[in-house]
Design an enzyme around this catalytic site. Structure first.
Site, PDB file in Angstrom:
ATOM      1  N   SER A 179       0.814  -1.205   0.000  1.00 35.10           N
ATOM      2  CA  SER A 179       0.000   0.000   0.000  1.00 35.10           C
ATOM      3  C   SER A 179       0.846   1.252   0.000  1.00 35.10           C
ATOM      4  O   SER A 179       2.017   1.242   0.338  1.00 35.10           O
ATOM      5  CB  SER A 179      -0.897   0.011   1.237  1.00 35.10           C
ATOM      6  OG  SER A 179      -0.086   0.190   2.390  1.00 35.10           O
ATOM      7  N   LYS A 180       0.173   2.317  -0.377  1.00 34.39           N
ATOM      8  CA  LYS A 180       0.826   3.610  -0.502  1.00 34.39           C
ATOM      9  C   LYS A 180       1.397   4.096   0.826  1.00 34.39           C
ATOM     10  O   LYS A 180       2.407   4.786   0.862  1.00 34.39           O
ATOM     11  CB  LYS A 180      -0.215   4.604  -1.024  1.00 34.39           C
ATOM     12  CG  LYS A 180       0.397   5.792  -1.668  1.00 34.39           C
ATOM     13  CD  LYS A 180      -0.541   6.710  -2.435  1.00 34.39           C
ATOM     14  CE  LYS A 180      -2.010   6.469  -2.394  1.00 34.39           C
ATOM     15  NZ  LYS A 180      -2.756   7.422  -3.218  1.00 34.39           N
TER      16      LYS A 180
END
Length: 480
Positions: A257-258
């Site tokens: 994930s970011k």
RNA sequence: GGUCCCAUCGUCUAGCGGUUAGGACGCUGGCCUCUCACGCCGGAAACCGGGGUUCAAUUCCCCGUGGGACUACCA
């Protein structure tokens, strides 16, 4: 552009969210490799059915990035093909036509429940510890009543009438046989109240119409396969082969994930990771050849790639190994190629590299120290910018021995216009002999004067890159 | 919570009943070298646990444990 009936056709179907996710790149890569290996077609299709998330410029960016990585597709929104359009928002009529068939055959139904009701329903189910699912309230509304509500212009969605009995068993190339109880499958919304299809419906229709033979996508889709199979069968279509790829993970093993680092391909490209290295690294996340080999070009990957060597377990995206591979590639490629690729970073930094001979030498030296191209600038600065010395540096240069070394080198260099590395090498030996200073005592002050750092390339290389005149200037500066 | 998926060094992985459990990154010792980097050579480091099946389980089966995904009118 004819296609024979058993030709492999695969697709990469991202939604344009603004950037290309590295997980997306891996999915695209595996699709690409499989198509190339099998002599099939690789298709790019844009899944922009969520109007709320559509971002301007995202499509162009996606195409640019994909093209930069070398994953060229055979059909797609910008290049066309026999099965277009390749953007889902341009295929609304097609979905309308197909949903009607499902409505007519009873495989789908109108639902007039509003989002408030659905939200309360889910909350209630959650609090009662039962799986949140649609309760089927609109499943059996009489035809006349439906027609009436429609005539009134009430907002609606269209849901899949999924059977609640039995189980769905299917095969996946990676997971082998998977079984899911039908009672676990929800009456998925197929058409949203804005008239747009959901992923599930649009992808099934498009995959069929585009004659997709293998669906290669992330594992997060595995549990929705029963819905998809149900639709294929409702339409009377052949079910494609499923290949669900293991997830790419953060270092804590959650889905990549970011929040935990860079996940956009663009950001790696911006830092100047070679696309060759990025591709090679990504290919090894969830796939491995039968031997111990790890360095592959894209075309070499396409030769050896096979679906049956894809792993089941998720793979952590390890920056350390990416960096190693980045450095390995930078050192392995031709200097001229690296120089070309790195040029824009120097221009951005405002460094004048018009002296190409010097630039190539700088790159040849700098590439031993870096794993991405933007780093070459920092390692090259010493050859272009004027040097700055710390107090400690100044103190070292001011020492008597240092001054002797520098002035010796200065007068020697001044004595001749042209200096080849071998000549400088001989000069250094001679200086060491005559001055009686050796090792670090000799090299550190000299390298500091020429390069601004006690550590770095050897003296002949430094003089070669700087040129005799600049070397003299720097020696003089250091003695001030 | 439910369903599904997964499980070999810290990480990426090889292995497809009998191996000194192999490679790569990282870590580490050494060599090269004035130094740094590169490069080369070596080292430490793993089969989640418990039951089966079998002459023999890392490998096959079951249970447990752990991790993950899904559980939207997002994809």
């Amino acid at each position: 552009m004819s296609t024979d009936n058993n030709q492999v056709r695969v697709r990469f179907a991202p939604s344009p969210t603004g950037y290309l996710h590295v997980g997306g790149l891996r999915t695209a890569l595996f699709n690409y490799l499989f198509a190339r290996k099998e002599g099939g077609k690789f298709i790019l299709r844009i899944e922009d059915t969520d109007q709320k998330r559509s971002i301007t410029g995202a499509l162009e960016n996606l195409i640019t990035t994909l093209t930069r990585t070398g994953l060229h597709y055979d059909e797609g929104p910008d290049i066309g093909g026999d099965f277009g359009p390749y953007i889902q928002s341009e295929r609304l009529d097609i979905y309308k036509e197909h949903i009607q068939k499902l409505l007519d055959s009873g495989h789908a139904y109108y639902c007039f429940c509003d989002e408030d009701r659905l939200e309360r329903l889910r909350e209630d189910q959650r609090s009662r510890k039962i799986p949140p699912m649609y309760d089927g309230r609109c499943r059996n509304i009489p035809k006349e009543e439906v027609a009436d509500k429609l005539a009134q212009g009430l907002p609606f969605v269209i849901r899949l009438r999924y059977p609640k009995e039995g189980k769905t068993v299917f095969d996946d190339i990676v997971r082998k046989r998977v079984a899911i109880d039908n009672s676990q499958v929800d009456d998925q919304v197929l058409i949203k109240s804005d008239g747009f299809p959901t992923y599930h419906f649009a992808s099934v229709v498009d995959d069929h119409l585009m004659k997709i033979t293998h669906i290669i996508r992330g594992e997060e889709w595995l549990s929705s396969v029963p819905k998809h199979i149900f639709m294929y069968e409702a339409f009377g279509w052949d079910v494609p082969v499923f290949v669900h790829l293991p997830l790419l993970l953060n270092s804590d093993r959650s889905k990549l994930s970011k929040r935990q680092g860079d996940v956009s391909v663009e950001s790696y490209l911006e830092k100047g990771y070679l696309t060759e290295a990025l591709i090679n690294f990504i290919a090894l996340l969830g796939w491995h050849s039968a031997d111990d080999r790890e360095i592959y070009s894209l075309s070499e990957l396409a030769e050896v790639f096979s679906l049956d060597r894809i792993n089941k377990a998720g793979a952590v995206f390890d920056m350390e190994k990416l960096n190693w591979m980045g450095g390995t590639y930078i050192r392995q490629m031709e200097v001229s190629y690296i120089a070309d690729q790195a040029r824009r970073f120097f221009e951005e930094a405002g460094i004048d590299i018009s002296n190409n001979e010097k630039y190539l030498k700088v790159i040849a030296t700098a590439r031993d120290y870096v794993y991405c191209l933007s780093m070459t600038v920092e390692h090259a600065r010493m050859f272009y910018d004027s040097l700055t010395f710390s107090e400690d540096d100044r103190a070292l240069l001011a020492q008597e021995d240092s001054m002797r070394i520098l002035s010796y080198m200065m007068s020697a260099l001044e004595g001749r216009k042209k200096w080849l590395p071998d000549d400088v090498s001989a000069l250094v030996k001679q200086a060491i002999g005559e001055l009686g200073i050796k090792g670090k005592g000799f090299y550190f002050p000299l390298r500091l004067a020429l390069f601004g750092n006690c550590h770095g390339p050897d003296i002949p290389t430094l003089v070669d890159i700087l040129g005799r005149d600049e070397a003299l200037r720097r020696l003089a500066d250091a003695m001030k």
